[in-house]
Design a protein around this motif. Structure first.
Motif, short mmCIF file in Angstrom:
data_model
loop_
_atom_site.label_atom_id
_atom_site.label_comp_id
_atom_site.label_asym_id
_atom_site.label_seq_id
_atom_site.Cartn_x
_atom_site.Cartn_y
_atom_site.Cartn_z
N LYS A 1 10.23 12.26 4.26
CA LYS A 1 9.77 13.05 5.41
C LYS A 1 8.38 12.56 5.85
O LYS A 1 7.69 11.84 5.12
CB LYS A 1 9.69 14.53 5.05
CG LYS A 1 10.98 15.10 4.48
CD LYS A 1 12.14 14.95 5.45
CE LYS A 1 13.42 15.55 4.86
NZ LYS A 1 14.59 15.33 5.74
N ALA A 2 7.98 13.00 7.02
CA ALA A 2 6.70 12.58 7.59
C ALA A 2 5.54 12.92 6.67
O ALA A 2 4.59 12.13 6.51
CB ALA A 2 6.50 13.21 8.96
N ALA A 3 5.59 14.09 6.03
CA ALA A 3 4.50 14.51 5.15
C ALA A 3 4.31 13.55 3.98
O ALA A 3 3.19 13.34 3.52
CB ALA A 3 4.76 15.92 4.64
N GLU A 4 5.42 12.97 3.48
CA GLU A 4 5.31 12.01 2.39
C GLU A 4 4.66 10.72 2.84
O GLU A 4 3.88 10.10 2.11
CB GLU A 4 6.70 11.71 1.83
CG GLU A 4 7.39 12.88 1.16
CD GLU A 4 8.78 12.51 0.69
OE1 GLU A 4 8.88 11.82 -0.35
OE2 GLU A 4 9.76 12.89 1.34
N ILE A 5 4.98 10.29 4.06
CA ILE A 5 4.40 9.06 4.59
C ILE A 5 2.90 9.23 4.80
O ILE A 5 2.12 8.28 4.67
CB ILE A 5 5.09 8.68 5.92
CG1 ILE A 5 6.58 8.42 5.67
CG2 ILE A 5 4.44 7.45 6.56
CD1 ILE A 5 7.39 8.25 6.94
N LEU A 6 2.50 10.45 5.09
CA LEU A 6 1.08 10.72 5.33
C LEU A 6 0.24 10.50 4.07
O LEU A 6 -0.96 10.22 4.16
CB LEU A 6 0.91 12.15 5.84
CG LEU A 6 -0.40 12.48 6.56
CD1 LEU A 6 -0.61 11.56 7.74
CD2 LEU A 6 -0.39 13.94 7.01
N VAL A 7 0.86 10.57 2.89
CA VAL A 7 0.11 10.43 1.63
C VAL A 7 -0.54 9.05 1.52
O VAL A 7 -1.76 8.94 1.34
CB VAL A 7 1.02 10.73 0.42
CG1 VAL A 7 0.29 10.40 -0.89
CG2 VAL A 7 1.45 12.19 0.44
N PRO A 8 0.23 7.94 1.61
CA PRO A 8 -0.44 6.62 1.52
C PRO A 8 -1.36 6.37 2.70
O PRO A 8 -2.37 5.68 2.56
CB PRO A 8 0.73 5.63 1.49
CG PRO A 8 1.88 6.35 2.10
CD PRO A 8 1.70 7.78 1.69
N LEU A 9 -1.03 6.93 3.87
CA LEU A 9 -1.89 6.73 5.04
C LEU A 9 -3.25 7.40 4.82
O LEU A 9 -4.30 6.83 5.16
CB LEU A 9 -1.22 7.30 6.29
CG LEU A 9 0.10 6.64 6.71
CD1 LEU A 9 0.65 7.32 7.96
CD2 LEU A 9 -0.09 5.16 6.96
N ARG A 10 -3.26 8.59 4.25
CA ARG A 10 -4.51 9.29 3.99
C ARG A 10 -5.34 8.55 2.93
O ARG A 10 -6.58 8.56 3.00
CB ARG A 10 -4.23 10.72 3.52
CG ARG A 10 -3.69 11.64 4.60
CD ARG A 10 -4.73 11.92 5.67
NE ARG A 10 -4.29 12.97 6.57
CZ ARG A 10 -4.42 12.92 7.88
NH1 ARG A 10 -4.97 11.85 8.45
NH2 ARG A 10 -4.02 13.92 8.64
N LEU B 1 0.82 -1.20 0.00
CA LEU B 1 0.00 0.00 0.00
C LEU B 1 0.86 1.27 0.00
O LEU B 1 0.43 2.32 -0.47
CB LEU B 1 -0.92 0.02 1.24
CG LEU B 1 -1.96 -1.10 1.35
CD1 LEU B 1 -2.72 -0.98 2.66
CD2 LEU B 1 -2.91 -1.08 0.17
N ALA B 2 2.08 1.16 0.52
CA ALA B 2 2.98 2.32 0.62
C ALA B 2 3.93 2.44 -0.56
O ALA B 2 4.41 3.53 -0.86
CB ALA B 2 3.78 2.24 1.92
N ARG B 3 4.20 1.35 -1.24
CA ARG B 3 5.24 1.35 -2.29
C ARG B 3 4.97 2.34 -3.42
O ARG B 3 5.91 2.99 -3.90
CB ARG B 3 5.42 -0.06 -2.84
CG ARG B 3 6.09 -1.02 -1.86
CD ARG B 3 6.26 -2.40 -2.48
NE ARG B 3 6.67 -3.42 -1.56
CZ ARG B 3 7.93 -3.72 -1.27
NH1 ARG B 3 8.91 -3.02 -1.82
NH2 ARG B 3 8.21 -4.70 -0.41
#
Length: 398
Positions: free
Chosen positions: A146-155, A132-134
């Motif tokens: 950065k944290a903001a990039e990780i938030l994209v797949p999480l959202r 899901l994150a790849r």
């Protein structure tokens, strides 16, 4: 005069190696037969030595591409840089860059976890979560994420209402970053900055009656069920054997050895993806023999009357609703919690034997093997005691 595409296409294999020059050291080398291929080479001098740089194979590297590579090599020479050495450094940098992408570290992390003996189900879940994150993180150098990039797949996961999956995805991504830190490919775990950023999932527990009096009332209701006989049989076996509902609903007759009183649940149907053997008390064997008279000509023990496919979990939960038990009081899965609580409260059986009977995973591979072997005798005795205890609870006055 330099080479042309027409001349290049006309070149044939020869019995001796030949060079076809294009000028300024660029030439096409045609090896002697039987070796195949036509290879671009650049002859140059560096540090007083004659050297050769490989530029690729024709026609995969065209004449125009080879000339561009020659121009780049000449530019490096003008700067006092050896093109051959620079090519080696570029390859090393490319390998290093790939080894430090999120995808590479995630793959390395999964390999590590797999070597630690994690269950197939656990590995499948981690792979699914990381997939899901790849798309958003995979090709990025992990040290730059950065944290903001990780938030994209999480959202993206959250937007589908899957709040618990988003929480688990953040946790799994965090594991990948901690592995990157441990292997000197990242300096910190940016997911720590996302605490509180996700929507908290509503925690729901599978309802179960874990007090003796309440469970006894449930048993009396089950044994008094006036619906389909196969549904009553399935609920009764849930009480006697407390398997996972899917393990019972999908059970096939070939899994049961009624003479030896053993039910062998195949690995693909268990949560831990390993074969699980359950001892059958005589009460369970009798129910199964009666059920075999009804469905023994079919593969499934509990087929639907309409489709001949296995009954659904809604069939069991629906029966509990008709018996008057709400979703907050009891579910088909709740029989496991009821049995676990009452068996542990009895003080008669070792916690490890109870965990082994529930097919819960142990702390490590050794403990799991120990569960399967050393506790079998105790589990056989426990199965009989539990079945007798159920009969005693059913007979208790209200």
């Amino acid at each position: 005069m330099g080479l042309t595409d027409t001349k290049l296409r006309a070149i044939k294999p020869a019995t001796t190696a030949k060079k076809y020059g294009d000028g300024e050291g660029l030439h096409l080398l045609v090896p002697a037969a039987p070796r195949d291929g036509r290879f671009w080479k650049l002859a140059y001098r560096f540090g007083g030595k004659q050297k050769t740089l490989s530029l690729g194979e024709y026609p995969y590297v065209s004449l125009a591409d080879a000339r561009e590579k020659r121009t780049e090599a000449k530019r490096l020479l003008a700067q006092g840089i050896d093109p051959s050495q620079q090519k080696k450094l570029d390859k090393i940098a490319q390998r290093h860059a790939h080894a430090t992408t999120f995808n590479a570290v995630a793959d390395d992390f999964l390999a590590k976890v797999g070597k630690e003996g994690k269950a197939d189900a656990t590995m499948t879940k981690k792979r699914w979560l990381l997939d899901l994150a790849r798309p958003d993180l995979g090709k990025r150098p992990i040290s730059e994420i950065k944290a903001a990039e990780i938030l994209v797949p999480l959202r993206k996961v959250e937007s589908q209402g899957n709040y618990e999956t988003a929480r688990r995805l953040r946790s799994t991504i965090s594991q990948v970053f901690r592995h990157a830190v441990a292997t000197a490919r990242a300096e910190y775990d940016p997911t720590t900055n996302l605490r509180g950023a996700l929507t908290a999932p509503t925690v729901t527990h599978r309802a179960a009656l874990t007090e003796r009096e309440g469970f006894a009332g449930l048993l009396r209701a089950v044994w008094g069920y006036e619906g389909a006989p196969e549904t009553k049989a399935a609920l009764s076996l849930m009480a006697y054997l407390y398997p996972r509902p899917g393990e019972l609903r999908l059970a096939e007759w070939e899994e049961f050895d009624l003479e030896a009183a053993i039910w062998t649940i195949p690995a693909p149907r268990t949560k831990m993806r390993r074969e699980h053997r359950k001892p059958l008390p005589p009460q369970a064997v009798k129910i199964l023999r009666d059920q075999k008279d009804l469905t023994g000509d079919l593969p499934y023990v509990f087929p639907s009357r309409l489709t001949r496919k296995p009954i659904s979990e809604n069939t069991l939960n629906g029966a509990l609703r008709r018996l008057g038990f709400t979703t907050n009081e009891m579910t088909s899965h709740g029989f496991r919690a009821s049995a676990s609580s009452l068996l542990n409260e009895s003080g008669k059986w070792s916690p490890d034997a109870i965990e082994a009977e529930l097919a819960h995973i142990g702390a490590d591979q050794v403990r799991r093997a120990y569960h399967r072997a050393a506790y079998w005798g105790e589990r056989v005795q426990m199965a009989q005691w539990w079945a007798d205890e159920i009969d005693a609870m059913r007979a208790e006055t209200r």
